[in-house]
Scaffold this active site. Structure first.
Site, PDB file in Angstrom:
ATOM      1  N   ALA A 141     -89.687 -19.918  53.173  1.00 47.76           N
ATOM      2  CA  ALA A 141     -89.117 -21.031  52.399  1.00 47.76           C
ATOM      3  C   ALA A 141     -88.379 -20.453  51.189  1.00 47.76           C
ATOM      4  CB  ALA A 141     -90.200 -22.023  51.979  1.00 47.76           C
ATOM      5  N   GLY A 165     -85.726 -18.430  43.316  1.00 48.35           N
ATOM      6  CA  GLY A 165     -86.792 -17.684  42.658  1.00 48.35           C
ATOM      7  C   GLY A 165     -87.124 -16.413  43.413  1.00 48.35           C
ATOM      8  N   HIS A 166     -87.162 -16.515  44.754  1.00 44.05           N
ATOM      9  CA  HIS A 166     -87.431 -15.330  45.583  1.00 44.05           C
ATOM     10  C   HIS A 166     -86.270 -14.334  45.520  1.00 44.05           C
ATOM     11  CE1 HIS A 166     -89.891 -18.460  47.846  1.00 44.05           C
ATOM     12  NE2 HIS A 166     -90.791 -17.580  47.463  1.00 44.05           N
ATOM     13  N   SER A 171     -90.796 -23.988  46.285  1.00 48.31           N
ATOM     14  CA  SER A 171     -90.567 -24.561  47.614  1.00 48.31           C
ATOM     15  C   SER A 171     -91.137 -25.974  47.696  1.00 48.31           C
ATOM     16  CB  SER A 171     -91.190 -23.671  48.690  1.00 48.31           C
ATOM     17  OG  SER A 171     -92.548 -23.423  48.411  1.00 48.31           O
TER      18      SER A 171
END
Length: 280
Positions: free
Chosen positions: A34, A38-39, A189
């Site tokens: 997801a 941010g990731h 997410s």
């Protein structure tokens, strides 16, 4: 860039051995998929420290309680791979549950310290043991130099940092500041589950944490400021699990006015549980 997808431990180790043979350093970004900005910021920050970045995508069944629906967790391998490739990620490790927890698997990392701070652990008692077990495996399997974690899951960051240190895993855990929307909402997410009204309501968490931090810096007792923020959120329609002022490293209740502090909150907007935190 099109990241190489690695589905087995053998494939992962072949790839990382090739990097090592070339004298390359690398960072790991552990995720459950997801993928959002941010990731991808973790990938970007990993590339500032290392020559290569590998992202792991594994929806960890040991992190889900009986009442939480593992099957409903969002999965989009193609979309995730495209976002990670755009961010510059070199490889994605996609193990199956049978690879991580093979037949006869009988070991769990058992935690105290930051994992027993009376925050997330109060509401999800077995969560961090599940996190630490899979993260320890991913650290060992990848053999990475750095592990990139967002500060949004602040207690998790402190748990995995302590775990790696205690188990002498040769990896540097790096905390990266929370990535936020333009209006301040922490990227998550879970935000996709918010209605338009709940999305607006959710902004009050960050706003009230910021106000509480300002009050503490002005001399207000940290616990009084946290309680006031919790009352305000309740009055705005949130179901508040906690708003807490804790030592930024140990997550214990502060005993000294000079301790570094972190304000940490968890609250429900409708059926969506949101977490956030800020330094004081």
């Amino acid at each position: 860039m099109k990241p190489k997808r690695l589905r087995t431990l053998a494939a992962l180790r072949r790839e990382t051995a090739r990097w090592r043979a070339q004298g390359l350093s690398y960072a790991v970004v552990p995720t459950m998929g997801a993928i959002h900005s941010g990731h991808t910021e973790l990938v970007t920050q990993g590339l500032k420290r290392a020559d290569r970045v590998i992202t792991t995508i594994f929806v960890n069944p040991k992190q889900f309680a009986a009442h939480e629906d593992l099957g409903k967790y969002p999965r989009d391998e193609e979309g995730d791979a495209a976002k990670l490739g755009k961010a510059g990620c070199h490889a994605i490790y996609l193990p199956s549950p049978e690879d991580i927890y093979p037949q006869g698997f009988a070991t769990t990392v058992s935690l105290t310290g930051p994992a027993k701070a009376g925050l997330e652990d109060k509401f999800r008692p077995h969560f961090f043991d599940g996190v630490a077990t899979v993260v320890a495996k991913l650290f060992i399997q990848t053999g990475a130099d750095y592990a990139m974690f967002g500060e949004k899951d602040y207690q998790q960051l402190k748990v995995v940092t302590r775990m790696a240190k205690d188990l002498d895993i040769p990896i540097e855990v790096v905390g990266i500041p929370t990535v936020r929307e333009a209006d301040g909402l922490a990227k998550s997410s879970r935000n996709v589950y918010l209605s338009a009204a709940e999305r607006q309501q959710a902004l009050a968490i960050y706003r009230n944490l910021t106000n509480a931090a300002e009050r503490i810096r002005s001399g207000m007792n940290p616990q009084a400021a946290a309680r006031a923020a919790a009352r305000k959120l309740s009055s705005l329609g949130f179901k508040v699990d906690y708003v807490a002022a804790r030592n930024a490293e140990t997550l214990l209740l502060p005993k000294d006015a000079n301790e570094p502090l972190r304000l940490i909150a968890a609250a429900w907007a409708g059926k969506t549980r949101l977490i956030d935190n800020i330094p004081v």
